[in-house]
Structure formats: C-alpha cells, structure tokens
Scaffold this motif. Structure first.
Motif, PDB file in Angstrom:
ATOM      1  N   LEU A   1       1.055  -1.162  -0.026  1.00  0.00           N
ATOM      2  CA  LEU A   1      -0.108  -0.028   0.024  1.00  0.00           C
ATOM      3  C   LEU A   1       0.994   1.402  -0.006  1.00  0.00           C
ATOM      4  CD1 LEU A   1      -2.879  -0.942   2.337  1.00  0.00           C
ATOM      5  CD2 LEU A   1      -3.007  -0.403  -0.034  1.00  0.00           C
ATOM      6  N   HIS A   2       1.739   1.281   0.998  1.00  0.00           N
ATOM      7  CA  HIS A   2       2.933   2.251   0.969  1.00  0.00           C
ATOM      8  C   HIS A   2       3.405   2.596  -0.282  1.00  0.00           C
ATOM      9  CE1 HIS A   2       2.447   4.113   5.173  1.00  0.00           C
ATOM     10  NE2 HIS A   2       2.278   2.779   5.348  1.00  0.00           N
ATOM     11  N   ALA A   3       3.861   1.412  -1.035  1.00  0.00           N
ATOM     12  CA  ALA A   3       4.385   1.666  -2.402  1.00  0.00           C
ATOM     13  C   ALA A   3       3.458   2.437  -3.409  1.00  0.00           C
ATOM     14  CB  ALA A   3       5.106   0.322  -2.750  1.00  0.00           C
ATOM     15  N   GLU A   4       2.325   1.805  -3.428  1.00  0.00           N
ATOM     16  CA  GLU A   4       1.466   2.297  -4.389  1.00  0.00           C
ATOM     17  C   GLU A   4       1.123   3.602  -4.258  1.00  0.00           C
ATOM     18  OE1 GLU A   4      -0.975   2.296  -7.740  1.00  0.00           O
ATOM     19  OE2 GLU A   4       0.662   1.164  -7.091  1.00  0.00           O
ATOM     20  N   ILE A   5       0.813   4.117  -3.077  1.00  0.00           N
ATOM     21  CA  ILE A   5       0.796   5.461  -2.822  1.00  0.00           C
ATOM     22  C   ILE A   5       1.938   6.357  -3.210  1.00  0.00           C
ATOM     23  CG2 ILE A   5       0.793   7.306  -1.051  1.00  0.00           C
ATOM     24  CD1 ILE A   5      -1.020   5.342   0.845  1.00  0.00           C
ATOM     25  N   ALA A   6       3.115   5.872  -2.870  1.00  0.00           N
ATOM     26  CA  ALA A   6       4.265   6.555  -3.473  1.00  0.00           C
ATOM     27  C   ALA A   6       4.294   6.681  -4.933  1.00  0.00           C
ATOM     28  CB  ALA A   6       5.559   5.872  -2.813  1.00  0.00           C
TER      29      ALA A   6
ATOM     30  N   GLN B   1       1.883   6.578  -7.127  1.00  0.00           N
ATOM     31  CA  GLN B   1       0.893   7.562  -7.441  1.00  0.00           C
ATOM     32  C   GLN B   1       1.510   8.967  -7.286  1.00  0.00           C
ATOM     33  OE1 GLN B   1      -2.626   6.127  -5.421  1.00  0.00           O
ATOM     34  NE2 GLN B   1      -3.127   5.064  -6.962  1.00  0.00           N
ATOM     35  N   GLU B   2       2.254   9.132  -6.239  1.00  0.00           N
ATOM     36  CA  GLU B   2       2.769  10.621  -5.930  1.00  0.00           C
ATOM     37  C   GLU B   2       3.766  11.014  -6.576  1.00  0.00           C
ATOM     38  OE1 GLU B   2       2.707  10.730  -1.655  1.00  0.00           O
ATOM     39  OE2 GLU B   2       0.771  10.810  -1.650  1.00  0.00           O
ATOM     40  N   GLY B   3       4.454   9.884  -7.255  1.00  0.00           N
ATOM     41  CA  GLY B   3       5.936  10.120  -8.019  1.00  0.00           C
ATOM     42  C   GLY B   3       6.923   9.880  -7.303  1.00  0.00           C
ATOM     43  N   HIS B   4       7.127   9.573  -6.094  1.00  0.00           N
ATOM     44  CA  HIS B   4       8.171   9.313  -5.549  1.00  0.00           C
ATOM     45  C   HIS B   4       9.075   8.216  -5.678  1.00  0.00           C
ATOM     46  CE1 HIS B   4       6.602  12.764  -3.239  1.00  0.00           C
ATOM     47  NE2 HIS B   4       5.592  12.235  -2.631  1.00  0.00           N
ATOM     48  N   PHE B   5       8.563   6.832  -5.484  1.00  0.00           N
ATOM     49  CA  PHE B   5       9.123   5.664  -5.713  1.00  0.00           C
ATOM     50  C   PHE B   5       8.267   4.481  -6.145  1.00  0.00           C
ATOM     51  CE2 PHE B   5       8.572   5.892  -1.063  1.00  0.00           C
ATOM     52  CZ  PHE B   5       7.818   4.523  -1.039  1.00  0.00           C
ATOM     53  N   ALA B   6       8.605   3.661  -6.529  1.00  0.00           N
ATOM     54  CA  ALA B   6       7.560   2.397  -6.774  1.00  0.00           C
ATOM     55  C   ALA B   6       8.050   1.188  -5.981  1.00  0.00           C
ATOM     56  CB  ALA B   6       7.576   2.018  -8.512  1.00  0.00           C
ATOM     57  N   LEU B   7       7.289  -0.016  -6.146  1.00  0.00           N
ATOM     58  CA  LEU B   7       7.580  -1.327  -5.714  1.00  0.00           C
ATOM     59  C   LEU B   7       9.145  -1.616  -6.145  1.00  0.00           C
ATOM     60  CD1 LEU B   7       6.506  -3.571  -3.601  1.00  0.00           C
ATOM     61  CD2 LEU B   7       5.558  -4.655  -5.688  1.00  0.00           C
ATOM     62  N   GLY B   8       9.318  -1.574  -7.319  1.00  0.00           N
ATOM     63  CA  GLY B   8      10.654  -1.843  -7.732  1.00  0.00           C
ATOM     64  C   GLY B   8      11.879  -1.393  -6.942  1.00  0.00           C
ATOM     65  N   ASP B   9      11.425  -0.092  -6.536  1.00  0.00           N
ATOM     66  CA  ASP B   9      12.585   0.842  -5.933  1.00  0.00           C
ATOM     67  C   ASP B   9      12.911   0.044  -4.595  1.00  0.00           C
ATOM     68  OD1 ASP B   9      13.166   2.920  -7.656  1.00  0.00           O
ATOM     69  OD2 ASP B   9      11.102   3.188  -7.480  1.00  0.00           O
ATOM     70  N   ILE B  10      11.830  -0.513  -3.961  1.00  0.00           N
ATOM     71  CA  ILE B  10      11.910  -1.115  -2.505  1.00  0.00           C
ATOM     72  C   ILE B  10      12.840  -2.275  -2.790  1.00  0.00           C
ATOM     73  CG2 ILE B  10      10.751  -2.283  -0.876  1.00  0.00           C
ATOM     74  CD1 ILE B  10       8.442  -0.139  -1.433  1.00  0.00           C
ATOM     75  N   TYR B  11      12.445  -3.107  -3.719  1.00  0.00           N
ATOM     76  CA  TYR B  11      13.079  -4.353  -4.004  1.00  0.00           C
ATOM     77  C   TYR B  11      14.512  -4.120  -4.384  1.00  0.00           C
ATOM     78  CZ  TYR B  11       8.704  -7.141  -4.001  1.00  0.00           C
ATOM     79  OH  TYR B  11       7.674  -7.929  -3.789  1.00  0.00           O
TER      80      TYR B  11
END
Length: 508
Positions: free
Chosen positions: A314-319, A321-331
């Motif tokens: 959820l936090h990844a999807e919010i980020a 949408q806001e243009g900060h980072f995506a799930l791939g950045d977390i991985y």
C-alpha cells in the motif's frame, strides 16, 4: 586454407516429419553414413529417426535414451548428456542431433554450448524447423501477440517449491516442452499446482508437425498424469489466468493494491489513505506478527505476515501515484543493501562468527553514511538511526547499549541497584503529577538498565509478563463463570484464592 571441421556439430531434426529436415542437415547425415561415422541423437523416440533409417539404412545412430531411464534428478539429466557429448568430441569431431531447432526449447544444447566454451571446443549449429511453429499452428497461437512464455519440463520439475513462483508468470500463456513421460508429467503437474488451480484446463499437444498424428488433448491440470499420453513429442500448453486468480504470487498482491487505489472505481477507503493515516496500521500489524511468533502459532504467523506485507504494498502504491518511488525501488534498495552488507557471503570478505558479522555490518553502515555525505565521523551522534516509534523500553536499552560502548556505564551491578533504589525513593517523594511522571520515567529507564546488566531483553521480558498475566486472569474469569459469579462480587481474600488457583492451573 583448409576448413576446420567444428568439434561438435549440433543438428536440428525438425518437429517430426523427415520432409521438414533441412537440405544441409540431410546432407550432413548422408555424409556421416558414407564415412561410417556415428551420429549421436539425444533421443531416437522421434518420427524423423524412423524415416531416416528407411532412407539411410547404414546410418550409425547412438542415442542417449538410456540416460532418461536412469535419471533420478531432472536438474542433472541434460548436464550428463552435455558432459558425455563434450567427452566424445575431444576424441573426434561428432554430430549431435536433437529434435526441432537446436536453439529453441533445447536445454541440453544450451548446457552443451556452455561446456564447449569452457573446454575450448568449437561448435556449429545446423538449423531445423522448431516445435514452436507447428504447436502454435495447431493451437492458433501467435507467440509474439500473447507474450508466450516457454519452459523446459525438466527444468520446471527440478525447481524447489519456493522457486516455482519466480520462474512462471501465470497471467501469460505458457508452453512447457519435453513432457516426455508420465513420471515427468506428474512432476510438472505438482510444480504448476503452486500457481494454477487443480481444475485449470490445459492442452497436451502431441506430435505437432506430424500431420497424421498431431493432436491437442484438453484436460484439467490434475489429470495430466492420469494416463500415458505424454511422450517425447509432447508439449503442454497452459492458458493464462486472469490477474486475480494466482493467489500464491507476489504480483497478484501488487495488482490488488493498485486496483484498490484506482480512481474512480477502486475502494473509497483505500483511495483516501496516505502514508500518515496508515502509520498506525503498520505498527499494529507489526505487533500482531510479534504476538504470533511469541505464541508459536505458525498458521497465525503466515496470516499476520501477509497483513504486514500488504502495508508495504500500500505504501509503495501511494508513493508510486505521488511520483516518489515504486515497488521496484523497494526491492532494488533492499536487495542491493543485503548484497553490500554481506560481503562474507556474496564477496571476498571473511566473517566466521556472528560477532564479526555485526562489526562488519556497523562499519559498512558507517561507510555508507559517509559516502552519502551524511554526518562526518567527528560530528556523528551515537543515537543516530534509532527510530523513535520503537517501543520505549527497546529505545531505552538501545540508548544504554550505545553509550556503554563509549565508556559511559556503571562499574558493577551493585551500583545499578543502588541507583534504582535512589530513583524509587525520588518517586516516593514526588508530589505533583509532573514530578511523578518524570520520576516514574527515570525508574523505568533504570529498570531497563538493570535488565541489560542481567542480559535480559526488557521489552521481551515485559511482553512475557503481560502474556502470563493475561493467561492467569483469563483462567480466573473461567473460574468465575463456573461459579456463576460476577468478578466484581469477589472480596480481597477471594481474589487472592482465585489468583492462586489460576497460578496453579496456568503456571508460568
């Protein structure tokens, strides 16, 4: 200049009809027959072989079919074949013939090419019509339009259970090649069961390209090994699942969270959430994971870890949408960090004990901060990177551990106990609420210090005490129900008796 004959000529036999054999392949086989040279076939269970024997009766065919019967590990089968071919090639140039095209769906060839490079053996490829064209023709499938995924059955069957989900994308069409017998079909079925429903309809394509025999047999996945339909000319087609069906895959959770946040047809509650509004849920879910661990409830732990993972998505999807980072950045960040901070596993560093690992870890983190321009060593604080949202007892012990490393520490346990008595006396003397709160904080801080001296995790100890108290009081509630009494009716002596009964029943 003389032409140098490659040590290994890898020849494609086509999908199954001798008419599909290329002119070059036919000529090489004819020349080998005239010279009396052996030709090594991965398998002779192929219609082209019978037709070649009729046309070239003197053709000396040696196959590796015995390897299939002797093999107990799918992972090593093609390696063994490749090793044998390389060994033969060191004695004299050989021809290695495989069904279809050598470079399409032929794992043994890929392994052979690797081994040949390592041994300095030269190779050449004689193309053949692959199995892919007739299979796609029979299924009416355009592999480029559908994003077709192709996997060798022996590779799939050889995967560990926890590797399967990372090798297959069930939302795209899948072709599984070389499903050559019932035993392998059974292994393939079990592997696919990690991602597909048992009832999912699949098609076993047999003898594609052999016009008289080609057929696509449709059946539910669970029936794949209920008969002897699989043979050396079998390919399994698995149609794609919709995005919500493969519940065991990480990408399904990514799709769900993205769908929940989609405007305007997502979930109104999920669309309203922010990083700030979700903070409480991250904390709650974390504690529920800890509780499941403490209770040794593995079924509950699996469920609670899923709830915690949802918060990450959820936090990844919010980020995103806001243009900060995506799930791939977390991985990417966590994978790079783990590789960087474990040079004793993924690099050349050495660390034989957990203590050495911890020292390396701290030094690597310090160097990372320096490289990022965060706090030079002379102005760096010992309290750096201690999250303030961490439970207070844990923060207290972490503070104490950090400052103790600088030398700020009591000399012995008696000094700690004396200081604890002093703080307790100050609490007794406090008169205002503000003083009482301050002194209570000092007392709890010293209790955490005392726990460190006893090498006890204060947070874990308190959680255990809470858990013990809950179990005992719940036993008291049970006794009261048996006696058909309200808890509020018990006298002090009765409470004491009830508590002692609970202690005897529940114990520690």
């Amino acid at each position: 200049m003389m032409n140098i004959i490659p040590s290994i000529t890898i020849l494609g036999l086509g999908p199954g009809d001798a008419q599909d054999l290329t002119v070059q392949a036919h000529d090489l086989l004819a020349q080998a027959t005239q010279r009396g040279e052996a030709v090594y076939f991965r398998t002779i269970i192929h219609p082209t072989v019978e037709q070649l024997r009729e046309e070239l009766p003197a053709l000396n065919i040696i196959s590796f079919d015995s390897f299939y019967e002797e093999s107990t590990a799918w992972r090593s089968l093609y390696q063994r074949i490749a090793e044998e071919v390389c060994t033969l090639a060191t004695q004299s140039p050989i021809i290695y013939a495989v069904p279809g095209h050598p470079l399409i769906g032929e794992t043994s060839v890929q392994i052979l090419l690797q081994f040949a490079r390592e041994r300095g053996l030269s190779t050449s490829i004689v193309a053949g019509l692959s199995f892919l064209e007739p299979v796609c023709s029979l299924l009416g499938l355009d592999p480029f339009d559908t994003g077709l995924h192709i996997v060798d059955a022996t590779i799939l069957a050889g995967l560990d259970q926890d590797e399967i989900a990372s090798k297959i994308l069930p939302t795209t069409p899948l072709l599984i090649t070389q499903v050559y017998n019932r035993r392998l079909a059974s292994q393939v079925k079990l592997a696919l069961g990690e991602c597909y429903p048992d009832e999912w309809p699949v098609k076993l394509v047999r003898a594609a390209g052999v016009s008289a025999d080609e057929v696509a047999l449709e059946m539910p996945l669970y029936e794949l090994d209920h008969n002897n339909q699989a043979n050396h000319l079998s390919t399994l087609y698995v149609p794609p699942l919709d995005a919500l069906t493969p519940l065991r895959l990480p990408d399904t959770l990514r799709y769900i969270t993205k769908r929940l946040r989609r405007d305007p047809d997502g979930c109104p509650w999920d669309r309203q959430q922010t990083h700030q509004t979700l903070t409480r849920y991250v904390i709650e879910e974390t504690y529920e994971v800890v509780e499941a661990i403490e209770e040794s409830d593995m079924e509950k732990l699996a469920d609670e870890l899923g709830d915690l993972l949802l918060q990450v998505y959820l936090h990844a999807e919010i980020a995103r949408q806001e243009g900060h980072f995506a799930l791939g950045d977390i991985y990417e960040n966590i994978n790079a960090k783990m590789l960087r901070r474990h040079p004793h596993v993924f690099g050349n560093a050495e660390a034989s004990t957990a203590g050495q690992v911890a020292l390396n870890w701290e030094e690597i983190k310090r160097q990372e901060r320096l490289n990022a321009g965060i706090a030079a060593p002379e102005i760096e604080t010992v309290f750096k990177n201690i999250p303030q949202a961490t439970p207070a007892l844990m923060v207290a012990q972490e503070y104490q551990k950090r400052v103790a490393q600088t030398g700020f520490e009591f000399d012995n346990l008696e000094e700690v106990l004396a200081k604890l008595e002093e703080e307790l006396q100050e609490l007794r003397q406090a008169t205002s609420k503000e003083e009482q709160q301050e002194e209570m904080g000092d007392l709890l801080f010293l209790v955490a210090k005392l726990a460190r001296w006893y090498k006890v995790d204060a947070e874990e100890a308190l959680r255990a005490a809470n858990r013990k108290f809950r179990h005992r009081f719940q036993a008291m509630e049970s006794f009261a129900r048996q006696e058909q009494r309200e808890l509020t009716t018990y006298t002090t002596p009765e409470w004491i008796a009830l508590w002692n009964r609970a202690k005897q029943q529940v114990g520690k």
